[in-house]
Write a protein that holds these residues in place. Structure first.
Motif, short mmCIF file in Angstrom:
data_model
loop_
_atom_site.label_atom_id
_atom_site.label_comp_id
_atom_site.label_asym_id
_atom_site.label_seq_id
_atom_site.Cartn_x
_atom_site.Cartn_y
_atom_site.Cartn_z
N SER A 117 38.63 38.92 35.89
CA SER A 117 38.25 37.93 35.05
C SER A 117 37.03 37.02 35.31
CB SER A 117 39.37 37.06 34.40
OG SER A 117 39.11 36.13 33.54
N LYS A 118 36.18 36.62 34.60
CA LYS A 118 35.32 35.76 34.95
C LYS A 118 35.47 34.26 34.74
CE LYS A 118 31.43 38.81 34.99
NZ LYS A 118 29.97 39.06 34.33
N SER A 119 36.87 34.26 34.23
CA SER A 119 37.22 32.66 33.98
C SER A 119 38.38 32.29 34.97
CB SER A 119 38.12 32.66 32.59
OG SER A 119 37.12 33.11 31.48
N LEU B 221 44.81 36.10 42.04
CA LEU B 221 44.22 36.31 43.19
C LEU B 221 44.86 36.09 44.34
CD1 LEU B 221 40.83 34.65 41.96
CD2 LEU B 221 41.19 36.84 42.46
N GLU B 222 45.68 35.16 44.63
CA GLU B 222 46.77 34.69 45.60
C GLU B 222 47.61 35.83 45.66
OE1 GLU B 222 48.10 30.80 45.82
OE2 GLU B 222 46.25 29.73 45.51
N MET B 223 47.98 36.26 44.90
CA MET B 223 49.00 37.43 44.92
C MET B 223 48.60 38.68 45.68
SD MET B 223 51.33 36.87 41.50
CE MET B 223 52.40 35.49 41.19
N LEU B 224 47.28 38.91 45.16
CA LEU B 224 46.82 40.04 45.63
C LEU B 224 45.80 40.05 46.75
CD1 LEU B 224 46.05 42.17 42.44
CD2 LEU B 224 48.14 42.44 43.70
N GLN B 225 45.72 38.94 47.08
CA GLN B 225 44.53 38.28 48.21
C GLN B 225 43.34 38.94 47.68
OE1 GLN B 225 46.33 39.39 52.00
NE2 GLN B 225 48.08 37.61 51.77
N GLU B 226 42.90 38.81 46.68
CA GLU B 226 41.51 39.35 46.39
C GLU B 226 40.33 38.16 46.07
OE1 GLU B 226 40.43 42.49 45.68
OE2 GLU B 226 42.42 43.53 45.19
N ASN B 227 39.34 38.67 46.18
CA ASN B 227 38.10 37.61 45.85
C ASN B 227 37.91 37.34 44.50
OD1 ASN B 227 37.47 37.15 48.85
ND2 ASN B 227 36.56 39.19 49.07
N PRO B 228 37.39 36.19 44.09
CA PRO B 228 37.45 35.91 42.96
C PRO B 228 36.09 36.74 42.23
CG PRO B 228 36.68 34.23 44.06
CD PRO B 228 37.27 34.79 45.03
N ASN B 229 36.02 37.11 40.94
CA ASN B 229 34.92 37.45 40.24
C ASN B 229 34.10 36.41 39.61
OD1 ASN B 229 33.35 39.79 39.67
ND2 ASN B 229 34.47 39.84 37.55
N PHE B 230 34.76 35.19 39.33
CA PHE B 230 33.94 34.07 38.67
C PHE B 230 33.14 33.22 39.55
CE2 PHE B 230 38.66 32.59 39.60
CZ PHE B 230 38.08 31.68 40.92
N PHE C 12 41.65 32.75 28.32
CA PHE C 12 42.93 32.19 28.81
C PHE C 12 44.03 32.57 28.17
CE2 PHE C 12 46.04 28.90 28.16
CZ PHE C 12 46.09 28.12 29.50
N ASN C 13 44.23 32.80 26.82
CA ASN C 13 45.38 33.61 26.27
C ASN C 13 45.60 35.04 26.72
OD1 ASN C 13 45.74 31.33 25.00
ND2 ASN C 13 44.71 31.61 23.09
N LYS C 14 44.48 35.82 26.70
CA LYS C 14 44.34 37.02 27.37
C LYS C 14 45.02 37.34 28.74
CE LYS C 14 41.14 39.90 25.93
NZ LYS C 14 41.79 41.00 25.07
#
Length: 559
Positions: A300-302, A311-320, A275-277
């Motif tokens: 990030s997996k968190s 994720l929204e800014m880059l329109q990427e799929n999540p890794n979590f 979270f802090n990172k």
């Protein structure tokens, strides 16, 4: 055979203690107690916050002074709530010298001997005294309270700020946290570079907390502006992750983006938790406009506010990996999951068996493998590489609209991880962590004082509707889930005053709402709000409402 014996012993520890003498709910006399608790029962329970809460209830019953003393001595945390009740019930009404002195008015206290003054006078109370009196008291109390003496000496000086910055880091922090918020405005001066470097290089945790508190204070703008004249390289190797982050935030506020980037990258490097990172990495993006930092966060997996935004800014799929449900047996639990002590025994036994006897630990885990104890099962068996957004007790939550369900699930996940018998150090109760005074007020408003007790808050079927009732005025007044979460955690008064100051969540600030979310003065609420907002978005999506977190955050800009 030895394994079997050990397992049976643990089961006996987990379930063998007697349950408290029951009083029928319909016959309960008062919402403050609601159950007859005996001293013998308390003695059989494991020490900890749960037993402390039951001791608090016990001390409100009709008991003897001897019973009150025995119960009070069982407490793990002897707070003012317990002491106040114990003192009323006890037969020893002799107050300590410190308590007697602390109850005196300031005028009367100053007529007492130096030891009494040293026991009871605070730096905050002393702010109203003239400098001559301060100097005299400082000299007199020094043999009895060196810390107070030093603080009074600083107050008595011609320029408290100039005197303060000649002290060591610990003394600086001690003085800062001892004075009133109003008096802290007297510290709003430029601090010389060599002075702040010397203080930071002492690596004192209390000073770092004070520096962070100063940066969060809008009334100390001159002091904070002077921090940006520092070369980050002169202090960077002595900074911890949190102090570095807030120095970066201060630099951003003063339009020193390159300086801020140095601080944020250092904070990122030292941060232990994702979270802090992610927070530091996201702010590195805001300082540099380099999308490489957003790309890093998307891996990030968190699940947190920075991950969702990236994720929204880059329109990427999540890794979590989000888990909304885990398969469990449909049968009812064969243990009382509404009893805090039963859960504590299971949890403690499982922890001890997990390393020493895995087969027995599995058998104990099986006790929680039921639909109504799904949260307990996940608590014991969770995979820390996965994010659990459970939706238990659907028969309770489904009584409300989807919007309200998302809010209640979001709050409950942060408050208790859906453990029905959760109890905080301040005795907030149950799934939704309702404070006893709020339970009492709601029961009165609903005309349920004779039917509902504090112990009923361990029943989700009662706790959740009470929490929903509590949130109604919060939703009406604050509307946005971020502000509602601040109010739920810090109180509506706190949130009302925060927004009324009109320096946060401003449309004219290009750093908002991100800057304002980091500037919430109450640390618990600051973190709580960001986490509940993410929970809210995740639950809304699972309930069928696709919410864009960037749009939701933009709606917080109310000024």
């Amino acid at each position: 055979m030895q394994k079997l014996i050990l397992f049976l012993i643990c089961l006996n520890l987990a379930f063998g203690a007697q349950t408290p003498p029951q009083a029928q709910h319909k016959n309960q006399q008062n919402v403050t107690i609601g159950q007859n608790i005996t001293l013998d029962y308390l003695k059989q329970q494991p020490a900890g916050i749960s037993r402390d809460f039951y001791i608090w209830l016990f001390l409100q019953q009709d008991i003897s002074p001897k019973e009150a003393k025995e119960a009070y001595n069982l407490a793990t945390r002897k707070n003012t709530k317990l002491f106040g009740l114990y003192f009323k019930k006890g037969d020893n009404k002799t107050l300590s010298r410190q308590t007697i002195c602390q109850r005196m008015s300031l005028d009367r206290l100053l007529k007492e001997d130096a030891k009494c003054i040293a026991l009871a006078l605070t730096t905050k109370k002393a702010e109203s005294l003239d400098k001559k009196t301060l100097k005299r008291i400082s000299d007199n109390v020094k043999p009895h309270n060196a810390k107070l003496s030093k603080n009074l000496q600083i107050l008595a000086s011609k320029s408290p700020f100039k005197t303060l910055i000649t002290q060591d880091a610990q003394t600086f922090a001690s003085f800062y946290f001892s004075i009133s918020p109003a008096y802290r405005n007297h510290l709003n001066f430029k601090i010389p570079n060599e002075t702040i470097i010397k203080l930071i290089q002492e690596r004192n945790n209390s000073f770092n907390r004070a520096l962070k508190h100063i940066i969060l204070s809008p009334n100390l703008s001159t002091f904070n502006a002077s921090l940006t004249t520092l070369d980050p390289q002169s202090i960077i190797n002595t900074l911890d992750a949190e102090t570095s982050f807030y120095l970066g935030l201060n630099a951003m506020h003063h339009h020193k983006k390159n300086q801020a980037l140095t601080y944020f990258l250092h904070s990122k490097k030292l941060s232990k938790y994702s979270f802090n990172k992610n927070r530091a990495t996201f702010w590195a993006f805001l300082a540099s406009n380099n999308t490489q930092y957003l790309q890093e966060i998307t891996k990030s997996k968190s699940v947190d506010i920075y991950t969702l935004a990236s994720l929204e800014m880059l329109q990427e799929n999540p890794n979590f990996n989000i888990i909304y449900d885990v398969p469990t047996r449909e049968k009812s639990a064969d243990w009382d999951f509404k009893n805090p002590f039963e859960w504590e025994r299971i949890k403690d036994s499982f922890k001890s068996l997990k390393a020493s006897n895995k087969d027995s630990a599995k058998q104990l885990l099986l006790k929680t493998n039921n639909a109504e104890t799904k949260a307990h099962y996940v608590w014991l068996s969770r995979d820390f590489n996965k994010e659990y957004f459970l939706m238990p007790y659907k028969e309770v939550f489904s009584n409300f609209s989807n919007d309200k369900q998302a809010l209640l699930y979001a709050l409950a996940r942060q408050e208790s991880l859906f453990i029905p018998t959760a109890i905080s150090t301040s005795y907030a109760l149950g799934l939704m962590q309702l404070m006893p005074f709020n339970v009492k007020a709601i029961a009165k408003e609903l005309n349920q004082e004779q039917e509902v007790s504090y112990l009923d808050m361990f029943n989700p079927a009662i706790n959740v509707p009470y929490a929903e009732y509590f949130t109604r005025p919060l939703v009406r007044e604050f509307n946005h889930p971020l502000f509602i979460s601040y109010a739920y955690n810090g109180g509506p008064g706190f949130t009302r005053r925060l927004l009324a100051k009109n320096y946060l969540f401003k449309k004219s600030n290009p750093l908002d709402p991100w800057y304002s979310m980091e500037m919430i003065p109450y640390e618990e609420s600051r973190v709580y709000g960001k986490k509940v907002l993410v929970n809210y978005v995740i639950y809304q999506r699972q309930l069928g409402k696709e919410i864009n977190i960037l749009d939701l955050l933009h709606q917080t800009l109310v000024y």
